[in-house]
Design an enzyme around this catalytic site. Sequence first.
Site, PDB file in Angstrom:
ATOM      1  N   LYS A  10       0.919  -1.331   0.048  1.00  0.00           N
ATOM      2  CA  LYS A  10       0.015   0.134  -0.059  1.00  0.00           C
ATOM      3  C   LYS A  10       0.848   1.345  -0.121  1.00  0.00           C
ATOM      4  O   LYS A  10       2.179   1.276   0.421  1.00  0.00           O
ATOM      5  CB  LYS A  10      -1.062   0.045   1.162  1.00  0.00           C
ATOM      6  CG  LYS A  10      -0.330   0.205   2.484  1.00  0.00           C
ATOM      7  CD  LYS A  10      -0.406   1.791   3.108  1.00  0.00           C
ATOM      8  CE  LYS A  10       0.868   2.030   3.782  1.00  0.00           C
ATOM      9  NZ  LYS A  10       1.091   2.681   4.876  1.00  0.00           N
ATOM     10  N   VAL A  95      11.034  -4.688   3.091  1.00  0.00           N
ATOM     11  CA  VAL A  95      10.765  -4.712   4.519  1.00  0.00           C
ATOM     12  C   VAL A  95      10.907  -3.592   5.540  1.00  0.00           C
ATOM     13  O   VAL A  95      11.975  -2.731   5.081  1.00  0.00           O
ATOM     14  CB  VAL A  95      11.351  -6.017   5.146  1.00  0.00           C
ATOM     15  CG1 VAL A  95      11.412  -6.020   6.777  1.00  0.00           C
ATOM     16  CG2 VAL A  95      10.958  -7.406   4.398  1.00  0.00           C
ATOM     17  N   ALA A  96      10.055  -3.237   6.298  1.00  0.00           N
ATOM     18  CA  ALA A  96       9.968  -2.000   7.199  1.00  0.00           C
ATOM     19  C   ALA A  96      10.125  -0.717   6.292  1.00  0.00           C
ATOM     20  O   ALA A  96      11.158  -0.175   6.437  1.00  0.00           O
ATOM     21  CB  ALA A  96      11.180  -2.130   8.087  1.00  0.00           C
ATOM     22  N   ALA A  97       9.396  -0.498   5.304  1.00  0.00           N
ATOM     23  CA  ALA A  97       9.661   0.511   4.149  1.00  0.00           C
ATOM     24  C   ALA A  97       8.587   1.437   4.255  1.00  0.00           C
ATOM     25  O   ALA A  97       8.501   2.386   3.466  1.00  0.00           O
ATOM     26  CB  ALA A  97       9.590  -0.524   2.823  1.00  0.00           C
ATOM     27  N   GLY A  98       7.514   1.240   5.064  1.00  0.00           N
ATOM     28  CA  GLY A  98       6.261   2.219   4.941  1.00  0.00           C
ATOM     29  C   GLY A  98       5.412   1.677   4.068  1.00  0.00           C
ATOM     30  O   GLY A  98       4.240   2.550   3.697  1.00  0.00           O
ATOM     31  N   ALA A 100       3.606  -1.320   4.394  1.00  0.00           N
ATOM     32  CA  ALA A 100       2.716  -2.297   4.928  1.00  0.00           C
ATOM     33  C   ALA A 100       2.929  -3.748   4.359  1.00  0.00           C
ATOM     34  O   ALA A 100       1.627  -4.494   4.352  1.00  0.00           O
ATOM     35  CB  ALA A 100       1.342  -1.951   4.711  1.00  0.00           C
ATOM     36  N   GLY A 102       4.052  -6.394   6.025  1.00  0.00           N
ATOM     37  CA  GLY A 102       4.015  -7.478   7.007  1.00  0.00           C
ATOM     38  C   GLY A 102       2.170  -7.389   7.097  1.00  0.00           C
ATOM     39  O   GLY A 102       1.643  -8.538   7.333  1.00  0.00           O
ATOM     40  N   SER A 103       1.635  -6.147   7.105  1.00  0.00           N
ATOM     41  CA  SER A 103       0.068  -6.230   7.233  1.00  0.00           C
ATOM     42  C   SER A 103      -0.327  -6.865   5.945  1.00  0.00           C
ATOM     43  O   SER A 103      -1.487  -7.513   6.185  1.00  0.00           O
ATOM     44  CB  SER A 103      -0.468  -4.714   7.531  1.00  0.00           C
ATOM     45  OG  SER A 103       0.386  -4.201   8.390  1.00  0.00           O
ATOM     46  N   SER A 104       0.139  -6.623   5.155  1.00  0.00           N
ATOM     47  CA  SER A 104      -0.683  -7.373   3.632  1.00  0.00           C
ATOM     48  C   SER A 104      -0.553  -8.742   3.599  1.00  0.00           C
ATOM     49  O   SER A 104      -1.406  -9.536   3.290  1.00  0.00           O
ATOM     50  CB  SER A 104       0.054  -6.722   2.451  1.00  0.00           C
ATOM     51  OG  SER A 104      -0.782  -7.071   1.445  1.00  0.00           O
ATOM     52  N   ASP A 136      -3.311  -1.682  10.114  1.00  0.00           N
ATOM     53  CA  ASP A 136      -3.468  -1.449   8.503  1.00  0.00           C
ATOM     54  C   ASP A 136      -3.846  -2.703   7.819  1.00  0.00           C
ATOM     55  O   ASP A 136      -4.110  -2.974   6.658  1.00  0.00           O
ATOM     56  CB  ASP A 136      -1.861  -1.471   8.052  1.00  0.00           C
ATOM     57  CG  ASP A 136      -1.372   0.005   7.998  1.00  0.00           C
ATOM     58  OD1 ASP A 136      -2.268   1.015   8.093  1.00  0.00           O
ATOM     59  OD2 ASP A 136      -0.246   0.209   7.810  1.00  0.00           O
TER      60      ASP A 136
HETATM   61  P1  ATP Z   1       3.777  -0.488   7.949  1.00  0.00           P
HETATM   62  O1  ATP Z   1       3.840   0.434   7.006  1.00  0.00           O
HETATM   63  O2  ATP Z   1       2.706  -1.078   8.373  1.00  0.00           O
HETATM   64  O3  ATP Z   1       4.643   0.347   9.002  1.00  0.00           O
HETATM   65  P2  ATP Z   1       6.221  -1.581   6.957  1.00  0.00           P
HETATM   66  O4  ATP Z   1       6.299  -1.547   5.470  1.00  0.00           O
HETATM   67  O5  ATP Z   1       6.804  -0.159   7.740  1.00  0.00           O
HETATM   68  O6  ATP Z   1       4.795  -1.576   7.591  1.00  0.00           O
HETATM   69  P3  ATP Z   1       6.785  -4.192   7.495  1.00  0.00           P
HETATM   70  O7  ATP Z   1       7.436  -4.619   6.114  1.00  0.00           O
HETATM   71  O8  ATP Z   1       5.488  -4.789   7.489  1.00  0.00           O
HETATM   72  O9  ATP Z   1       6.910  -2.840   7.900  1.00  0.00           O
HETATM   73  O10 ATP Z   1       7.822  -4.786   8.618  1.00  0.00           O
HETATM   74  C1  ATP Z   1       7.860  -4.130   9.892  1.00  0.00           C
HETATM   75  C2  ATP Z   1       8.890  -5.247  10.852  1.00  0.00           C
HETATM   76  O11 ATP Z   1       7.669  -6.315  10.969  1.00  0.00           O
HETATM   77  C3  ATP Z   1       9.875  -5.733  10.162  1.00  0.00           C
HETATM   78  O12 ATP Z   1      11.151  -5.353  10.964  1.00  0.00           O
HETATM   79  C4  ATP Z   1       9.860  -7.404  10.471  1.00  0.00           C
HETATM   80  O13 ATP Z   1      10.737  -7.685  11.348  1.00  0.00           O
HETATM   81  C5  ATP Z   1       8.627  -7.450  11.061  1.00  0.00           C
HETATM   82  N1  ATP Z   1       7.558  -8.626  10.323  1.00  0.00           N
HETATM   83  C6  ATP Z   1       6.497  -9.481  10.948  1.00  0.00           C
HETATM   84  N2  ATP Z   1       6.046 -10.164  10.093  1.00  0.00           N
HETATM   85  C7  ATP Z   1       6.713  -9.762   8.542  1.00  0.00           C
HETATM   86  C8  ATP Z   1       6.177 -10.109   7.347  1.00  0.00           C
HETATM   87  N3  ATP Z   1       5.221 -11.036   6.958  1.00  0.00           N
HETATM   88  N4  ATP Z   1       7.119  -9.440   6.322  1.00  0.00           N
HETATM   89  C9  ATP Z   1       8.043  -8.417   6.588  1.00  0.00           C
HETATM   90  N5  ATP Z   1       8.206  -8.141   7.952  1.00  0.00           N
HETATM   91  C10 ATP Z   1       7.498  -8.544   9.025  1.00  0.00           C
END
Ligand code: ATP
Length: 284
Positions: A10, A95-98, A100, A102-104, A136
């Site tokens: 997202k 990952v941890a990029a903003g 979502a 993990g939420s997806s 999310d």
């Molecule tokens: P948001 O936009 O909701 O803040 P995000 O894009 O910043 O999400 P994610 O990629 O969801 O962040 O990952 C955040 C943290 O969650 C990661 O550092 C990881 O350790 C943990 N995590 C747990 N489950 C997952 C998953 N299925 N995929 C990626 N990271 C995950």
Amino acid sequence: MKILEKAPAKINLLLDVLRKRDDGYHEVEMVMTMVDLADRLEMQELPRDTIVISSQVGFIPLDEKNLAFQAARLIKDRYAVKQGVYIHLDKNIPVAAGLAGGSSDAAATLRGLNRLWKLGISTEELMRLGAELGSDVPFCIAGGTAIARGRGEQLEQIGAPPQCWVVLAKPPINVSTVEVYSKLRADRIVRHPSLPAMTEAIGAQSFERICSLLGNVLEDVTLSLYPEVHHLKSCMQKLGADGVLMSGSGPTVFGLVAKESKAARIYNGLRGFCKEVYAVRMLT
Ligand code: ATP
């Protein structure tokens, strides 16, 4: 039987924080939509009562900290499912990029297990379950384009924005969402993006107005903490993206681009100094 589910990323076209609530959460207003950059989940039933997660990337947790694991455990507990499941996460979303990711993945797991175990759970109920995993997740279950209010879990679906290219770039840094929100002074935000104007621009399918109304009040915080994000944003603007914004709490920056040739130029320009760059379509 094997079930496949796509888990798209997202982006926030608008992210506003109205105030900090007494319970410590921030009251937000967001416009969220999905892009065609997705993780792929493969789910397979196991006879034993266990949840096993694997992934081709080595830097995410594969135990109960993984959101897909938590989603599987939640649905198993709530619907008293005795079978186990093996879930493979083919991660493409940074990952941890903003974005979502993990939420997806959690949303795709709920959707997939509902099908695998023929539970007949309605989308509304899946969204209620998803809200227990993260604010999310309900949006990731519903998909499409939505206004999110409250902590981000109160959704109002709206029509999709006009089709365009989305160039995404993530600098090699980790941004803590908690830190960004903790550094935000909600009472001192000078310029709030306009949700009514953005909603109207999307309704009118005006690509130019959508680009000019993009806004994220977390940008100032993240940009001041991480100059790399500021640099990336300026580069995307200089390369000619029609609208540029940071997604969520960052650090991914996205550019909206109408023309394919320009999207390709921006993609190539960024690839020179940034490893994680993607040019994808908006999911409409
Ligand atoms: P948001 O936009 O909701 O803040 P995000 O894009 O910043 O999400 P994610 O990629 O969801 O962040 O990952 C955040 C943290 O969650 C990661 O550092 C990881 O350790 C943990 N995590 C747990 N489950 C997952 C998953 N299925 N995929 C990626 N990271 C995950």
